[in-house]
Design an enzyme around this catalytic site. Structure first.
Site, mmCIF file in Angstrom:
data_model
loop_
_atom_site.group_PDB
_atom_site.id
_atom_site.type_symbol
_atom_site.label_atom_id
_atom_site.label_comp_id
_atom_site.label_asym_id
_atom_site.label_seq_id
_atom_site.Cartn_x
_atom_site.Cartn_y
_atom_site.Cartn_z
ATOM 1 N N HIS A 248 0.885 -1.178 0.000
ATOM 2 C CA HIS A 248 0.000 0.000 0.000
ATOM 3 C C HIS A 248 0.917 1.221 0.000
ATOM 4 O O HIS A 248 1.999 1.170 0.598
ATOM 5 C CB HIS A 248 -0.824 0.114 1.284
ATOM 6 C CG HIS A 248 -1.737 -1.018 1.584
ATOM 7 N ND1 HIS A 248 -1.340 -2.129 2.265
ATOM 8 C CD2 HIS A 248 -3.058 -1.183 1.359
ATOM 9 C CE1 HIS A 248 -2.368 -2.948 2.434
ATOM 10 N NE2 HIS A 248 -3.426 -2.400 1.886
ATOM 11 N N ASP B 161 2.337 2.036 3.361
ATOM 12 C CA ASP B 161 3.271 1.071 3.975
ATOM 13 C C ASP B 161 4.704 1.525 3.751
ATOM 14 O O ASP B 161 5.610 1.135 4.480
ATOM 15 C CB ASP B 161 3.194 -0.325 3.309
ATOM 16 C CG ASP B 161 1.818 -0.938 3.353
ATOM 17 O OD1 ASP B 161 1.025 -0.554 4.227
ATOM 18 O OD2 ASP B 161 1.543 -1.808 2.504
HETATM 19 C C1 XLS Z 1 -7.597 -6.655 4.521
HETATM 20 C C2 XLS Z 1 -7.069 -6.897 3.197
HETATM 21 C C3 XLS Z 1 -5.900 -6.022 2.787
HETATM 22 C C4 XLS Z 1 -5.745 -6.038 1.306
HETATM 23 C C5 XLS Z 1 -4.964 -4.918 0.734
HETATM 24 O O1 XLS Z 1 -8.345 -7.428 5.064
HETATM 25 O O2 XLS Z 1 -6.751 -8.255 3.085
HETATM 26 O O3 XLS Z 1 -4.751 -6.409 3.451
HETATM 27 O O4 XLS Z 1 -5.169 -7.238 0.873
HETATM 28 O O5 XLS Z 1 -5.530 -3.698 1.007
#
Ligand code: XLS
Ligand code: NI
Ligand code: NI
Length: 443
Positions: free
Chosen positions: A101, A104
């Site tokens: 993301h 991140d």
């Molecule tokens: C949350 C999601 C997230 C997505 C990416 O539950 O799994 O981690 O994979 O935004």
């Protein structure tokens, strides 16, 4: 630059007899199965957020793990230390992809222009590391759920200003995904949903989400993004009700809004089970619609009602997953470990154990699924089960060359039809067990 995981060397395949905790027991990257190496069958990815950012915080307690990697948190020095740690980690495990993301990667500033500057700087650094190591980007995404401004979602927000911010973040995240050569771009609708219909215009919100996605596709294609966009369905959490409930719902939404040519599904195991399905169910729904794109490889806990994001250990589930993947001819995306170590597993070594577990589990899944397919009994049973549609009136039904009236006449002349053939579930389950555990008699 100093080694970060200095007491851990490259993880090697040592075979199922090895007792070395830092070795693969089943994941043998060069082993060829059905004409492809395990490495090719299983393009594994590291999730930046869980592996390099999450420190074990939960609703009731603060961090247990130290992921400062020798730098002060909240600084660009720390952002770089995470890059160093991440690439060293991936290299040591032989992980070839990562997912991220935007937030991140760098600490988010109040001003998006400043955040974007930081993102440019860090992705220059990531790009250097990618060129050095050959590690690639599986997919990127924008975090449109953590910042308080997204309390009502991004595309589903009631605020046009917040919608603009979502657009700005998507635009930048797409720029970065293209810059890093990402294969895909994910929309996980973290807060695209509602808490109560008393304050919600559901139709309007869904149309706005589609508008945002369309603009993302237009922009992405205009800057040369050739990969797939993905919706990652999840039925709830953090919102009570999320619009991308499951694969079937997301596919319907994509078709309704003419987005199905650009999008596929990123199926997450734990999200499928939260929706009341098996992981295999959502994979099958995606596959039969030509939309199986990528996988968030994790597992939930059936005793807990939320996204526990555990590293996959369930070989049976991984087998059924790989069965679907092989049948679908593989993924255009990969297997992203959207998974975190448990809060009490807070050491660097635990991070390695977790990936070894996940990679070995999927290697076992691949081996077992291949055996099921090569054995052929399951496939031929299913084939045979529908054989009444191969000839006679069954064939006419499939070809569309009959009518309700003709079928009714046949039924009237038939008297009582024979019962359909037995489903033989228990027999089929025992075949799967036999395939999974054959060889034990040698003990
Ligand atoms: C949350 C999601 C997230 C997505 C990416 O539950 O799994 O981690 O994979 O935004
Ligand atoms: Ni999840
Ligand atoms: Ni996910």
């Amino acid at each position: 630059m100093a080694e970060i995981f200095s007491n851990i060397s490259r993880i090697k395949y040592e075979g199922s007899d090895s007792k070395n905790p830092l070795s693969f027991k089943y994941y043998d990257p060069d082993r060829v199965i059905m004409g492809k190496t395990m490495r090719e069958h299983l393009p594994f990815a590291m999730a930046w957020w869980h592996n390099l950012c999450a420190c074990g915080t939960d609703m009731f307690g603060r961090d247990t793990a130290d992921k400062s990697f020798g730098a002060e948190k909240g600084t660009m020095a720390h952002a770089k230390a995470k890059v160093d740690a991440g690439f060293e980690f991936m290299q040591k495990l032989g992980i070839e992809y990562f997912c991220f993301h935007d937030v991140d990667l760098v600490p988010e500033a109040d001003d998006i222009k400043e955040t974007n500057k930081r993102l440019d700087e860090i992705t220059d650094y990531i790009l250097e590391k990618m060129n050095e190591t050959g590690i690639k980007c599986l997919w990127g995404t924008a975090n449109m759920f953590s910042n308080p401004r997204f309390m009502n979602g991004a595309g589903s927000t009631n605020s046009a200003d917040v919608f603009c911010f979502a657009a700005a973040q998507i635009k930048k995240a797409l720029d970065l995904t293209v810059k890093l050569g990402g294969k895909g771009y994910v929309f996980w609708g973290g807060r695209e949903g509602y808490e109560t219909l008393l304050n919600t215009d559901m139709k309007f919100e869904q149309e706005n989400i589609a508008r945002l996605m369309k603009m993302a596709v237009d922009y992405g294609r205009s800057i040369g993004f050739k990969g797939d966009f993905y919706i990652e369905p999840k039925p709830k959490e953090p919102m009570k009700h999320q619009y991308d409930f499951d694969a079937a719902t997301a596919i319907g939404f994509l078709r309704q809004h003419g987005l199905d040519k650009d999008f596929k599904i990123n199926v997450e195991a734990n999200h499928a089970t939260l929706a009341g399905h098996t992981f295999q169910h959502d994979l099958r729904v995606s596959a039969i619609n030509g939309m199986l794109g990528s996988i968030d490889a994790n597992q939930g806990d059936l005793l807990l009602g939320w996204d526990t994001d555990e590293f996959p250990s369930n070989v049976y589930e991984a087998t059924m997953c790989m069965y679907e993947v092989l049948k679908a001819g593989g993924l255009t995306g990969g297997f992203n470990f959207d998974a975190k170590t448990r809060r009490p597993s807070y050491t660097a070594e635990d991070m390695f154990h977790a990936f070894i577990l996940g990679m070995d589990t999927f290697a076992l899944g691949l081996i077992n699924a291949t055996k099921i397919i090569e054995d052929g009994r399951i496939d031929s049973f299913v084939e045979e089960r529908y054989s009444s549609f191969k000839a006679g009136i069954g064939k006419k039904i499939v070809e569309g060359s009959t009518t309700l009236t003709e079928l009714a006449t046949i039924a009237e002349d038939m008297g009582a039809p024979a019962l359909p053939s037995s489903g033989k579930q228990e027999y089929l389950q025992s075949i799967v067990n036999q395939i999974l555990f054959s060889g034990l008699e040698a003990l």
